[in-house]
Scaffold this motif. Structure first.
Motif, PDB file in Angstrom:
ATOM      1  N   LYS B 206      -4.655  23.383  20.007  1.00 34.73           N
ATOM      2  CA  LYS B 206      -3.264  23.749  19.721  1.00 34.73           C
ATOM      3  C   LYS B 206      -2.800  24.973  20.496  1.00 34.73           C
ATOM      4  O   LYS B 206      -1.600  25.197  20.657  1.00 34.73           O
ATOM      5  CB  LYS B 206      -3.101  24.046  18.216  1.00 34.73           C
ATOM      6  CG  LYS B 206      -2.913  22.810  17.359  1.00 34.73           C
ATOM      7  CD  LYS B 206      -2.695  23.217  15.905  1.00 34.73           C
ATOM      8  CE  LYS B 206      -2.961  22.049  14.985  1.00 34.73           C
ATOM      9  NZ  LYS B 206      -3.269  22.483  13.613  1.00 34.73           N
ATOM     10  N   CYS B 207      -3.741  25.829  20.890  1.00 30.38           N
ATOM     11  CA  CYS B 207      -3.375  27.060  21.612  1.00 30.38           C
ATOM     12  C   CYS B 207      -3.048  26.753  23.072  1.00 30.38           C
ATOM     13  O   CYS B 207      -3.302  25.651  23.563  1.00 30.38           O
ATOM     14  CB  CYS B 207      -4.519  28.072  21.544  1.00 30.38           C
ATOM     15  SG  CYS B 207      -4.874  28.675  19.879  1.00 30.38           S
ATOM     16  N   GLY B 208      -2.532  27.746  23.772  1.00 32.52           N
ATOM     17  CA  GLY B 208      -2.242  27.614  25.201  1.00 32.52           C
ATOM     18  C   GLY B 208      -3.519  27.455  26.013  1.00 32.52           C
ATOM     19  O   GLY B 208      -4.625  27.585  25.480  1.00 32.52           O
ATOM     20  N   PRO B 209      -3.354  27.192  27.333  1.00 34.21           N
ATOM     21  CA  PRO B 209      -4.520  26.891  28.174  1.00 34.21           C
ATOM     22  C   PRO B 209      -5.474  28.062  28.356  1.00 34.21           C
ATOM     23  O   PRO B 209      -6.601  27.855  28.805  1.00 34.21           O
ATOM     24  CB  PRO B 209      -3.895  26.477  29.522  1.00 34.21           C
ATOM     25  CG  PRO B 209      -2.500  27.004  29.492  1.00 34.21           C
ATOM     26  CD  PRO B 209      -2.088  27.079  28.062  1.00 34.21           C
ATOM     27  N   ASN B 210      -5.055  29.281  28.021  1.00 32.90           N
ATOM     28  CA  ASN B 210      -5.981  30.405  28.169  1.00 32.90           C
ATOM     29  C   ASN B 210      -6.817  30.652  26.924  1.00 32.90           C
ATOM     30  O   ASN B 210      -7.521  31.653  26.829  1.00 32.90           O
ATOM     31  CB  ASN B 210      -5.244  31.688  28.596  1.00 32.90           C
ATOM     32  CG  ASN B 210      -4.059  31.996  27.708  1.00 32.90           C
ATOM     33  OD1 ASN B 210      -3.403  31.084  27.215  1.00 32.90           O
ATOM     34  ND2 ASN B 210      -3.773  33.268  27.496  1.00 32.90           N
ATOM     35  N   VAL B 211      -6.764  29.721  25.957  1.00 34.63           N
ATOM     36  CA  VAL B 211      -7.681  29.768  24.814  1.00 34.63           C
ATOM     37  C   VAL B 211      -8.609  28.551  24.902  1.00 34.63           C
ATOM     38  O   VAL B 211      -8.137  27.401  24.889  1.00 34.63           O
ATOM     39  CB  VAL B 211      -6.938  29.761  23.467  1.00 34.63           C
ATOM     40  CG1 VAL B 211      -7.917  29.709  22.302  1.00 34.63           C
ATOM     41  CG2 VAL B 211      -6.050  31.001  23.361  1.00 34.63           C
TER      42      VAL B 211
END
Lengths: 386, 386
Positions: B206-211
């Motif tokens: 669910k988080c952005g690509p940097n997570v």
């Protein structure tokens, strides 16, 4: 009888300082009754059976999971005689539910006066359960005979291994089987042994008065966090969640005669508990917690800790409730007369829980010891007063 | 580099017979990357660091939980130099999130070129975490500096001990903290380390690509049943339910670059793993599973077992997916260039997982060994081809 408070064990140092908030100092109680014990055989039995009275207990219901399991009246009788050499506690014997047991075995068992129950182990779930039950239906004629003869059915209530069954949900997954057996054999007296979940406590409450449950002292202390990474706290069924522990404490202090003490005290040598003594590998740890010498004391410690934590009210712990859980309720269910003997609890001669030697002179060097639950923790002392 | 398939270990017997259904026999892959290792120090480091390459790995992200923890650039640099004496694998170093770390430390860390991340341990949840985080808010200035300097935040994602937190729900209870940190520091690169639950896998998605998240080989094998009563399988976070294991397998074989290998290989001496060597008592077992010498092989064994059980489809296991999980995805996230070296997997020289000696000549008699995960199980062999 032996006085635990003056035990000669080297490890049992008295705690002169004492702890505060000791609710049960000076308490006098009838002898306790322990309706679920594993006494093993051979050297282990010789080490364990004498400790029954140290826990303030004078009657025990003895589980039949020897190797081979006890499936005949003769074997049960011989086992009882062997145990009697090591303790003057009264022993209520059991049979291991097995395809070799017939309705006729049940009649003989009843007639013997020695056997009080038949223990069902689902295949593969715990110590020496390889001969256990795969399918209950094959035993319906036996259950019917037990109902007629009024013998108790003792259930190890865990669903056998399957893809979606874990140590965490195995007990809850068994409860439909409990309801089903109760419905099919409504007059059969059933004990759901060592229940560990709020769901099991509730299920037993929903059944008729001839369905009851035993609760162990250790499950009133432990949660799953205490089990992972600690072989001494590992037993089957495993301790569950804080809410489950709370449900057990509430049931045990409720005064409801459906819930009474069965320690499931289950000794193993240290080597077996820690997954072997091999210095190059670790095996699986044996499942079982040893509480026999402190059966009564541990219950009181658990109740006291629950009061201190505010999860059980002190006024719950009146004499009727304590005496009920520790013996009265179970004796009435099993129809055993109290002996009239009494014990006294004391905080003054408080002990430290020591390990117990098994066997001969080489014991020190080979891990021939049993590590009891809460080893090295202080605990109430107990003496027999009559 | 060393060839595992021709290891000289006495315990590593070859399995001439072989197993059927070996999906990866003859497979050629780029060197793997392991983005979560514990290399310890002293004798233990000397025993463990040389095994990195045996697992087909040529770059590792090194955790900082020594005693005392690594909280300065100097300490990290000295540790890297010490490790380099025992392996030619590339080491990406980390700092231990601690009140002594300031935004200025972060700037120095970035400038050093040696430090790639800062590891956060919630206080008290795992090995050497006593110096860990109680409250994240105090670190916001540090996180802001990390975001600006583009250093990675490595999260041990478990809520600290509390009344309603157990080893089972601690990870899920941490996820709101993950979301909160991601929202406050949206450009901060975050790794949710060694995730063990379906909930954690979903949260990272669910988080952005940097997570992103690391997944260990052992969590793709184990469930809670394998942990209770088996100290070798005990680690933090503990393995959870079958559905969680399935979620990890599906994530690892999804081809989604958010999920990549971090073994969390964590060696302990046998004595510590089995709760001591004392013959009269058992202590708590050390948390940690040792997988370093078999990092790549164990992943492939886990994938193969999942295909055999029908929970993962064989067509998922194409080269892009395998290479991605085993190294590409992690290297891209950490911005590390591949070395160009390659490994080859073989079922022919299949090994048995042996124990590993630590230290000197008295090793045999004192439990001075590390027991690897799946000891005595057969496993793919691996050789370096370039």
């Amino acid at each position: 009888m032996a006085t635990v408070g003056t035990s000669s064990s080297d490890d049992a140092k008295s705690h002169a300082a004492g702890r505060t908030g000791r609710l049960f100092d000076g308490l006098s109680l009838p002898a306790s009754a322990d309706f679920h014990v594993h006494l093993r055989d051979g050297e282990m039995m010789a080490a364990v059976a004498p400790t029954i009275v140290r826990g303030g207990v004078d009657v025990v219901f003895v589980m039949p999971n020897l190797v081979p399991p006890i499936t005949t009246v003769e074997h049960a009788f011989a086992y009882q005689q062997a145990i009697a050499k090591h303790t003057d506690a009264q022993t209520l014997m059991s049979l291991y539910l097995h395809p070799s047991i017939t309705p006729d075995t049940i009649k003989q068992a009843k007639k013997s006066g020695v056997i009080f129950g038949v223990k069902s182990y689902p295949a593969g779930v715990t110590t020496n359960s390889a001969s256990g039950v795969v399918n209950y239906e094959q035993f319906y004629p036996v259950f019917q005979a037990m109902e007629e003869e009024d013998l108790v059915l003792n259930l190890h209530g865990e669903a056998p291994p399957a893809d979606d069954i874990t140590v965490l949900n195995a007990e809850e997954a068994f409860l439909p089987t409990l309801f089903d057996l109760h419905k099919r054999f409504p007059r059969l007296r059933i004990v759901l042994e060592h229940c560990t979940t709020g769901a099991a406590v509730e299920a037993v409450a929903k059944c008729g008065p001839n369905v009851v449950a035993t609760i162990t002292p250790h499950h009133m202390f432990l949660i799953i966090d205490d089990v992972v990474g600690d072989p001494i706290n590992f037993c089957k069924p495993v301790a569950k969640l804080p809410a489950d522990r709370l449900a057990l404490l509430k049931a045990a202090t409720s005064g409801n005669p459906k819930y009474f003490l069965g320690t499931d005290s289950a000794p193993h040598l240290l080597g077996a508990k820690r997954g072997g003594l091999d210095m190059h590998q670790v095996g699986k740890c044996a499942a079982g917690v040893f509480t026999q010498p402190y059966a009564t004391q541990l219950v009181l410690e658990a109740f006291e800790a629950a009061v201190a934590k505010g999860v059980v009210k002190q006024e719950q712990l009146n004499l009727t409730t304590l005496e009920g859980f520790l013996g009265d309720f179970g004796r009435k269910f099993y129809r055993v007369e109290p002996s009239g003997r009494r014990i006294k609890i004391s905080a003054k001669g408080e002990q430290v829980v020591p390990s117990i030697q098994v066997g001969g002179s080489n014991a020190n060097s080979s891990g021939q010891v049993i590590i009891p639950f809460r080893q090295n923790n202080p605990i109430y002392s107990l003496e027999w007063t009559s």
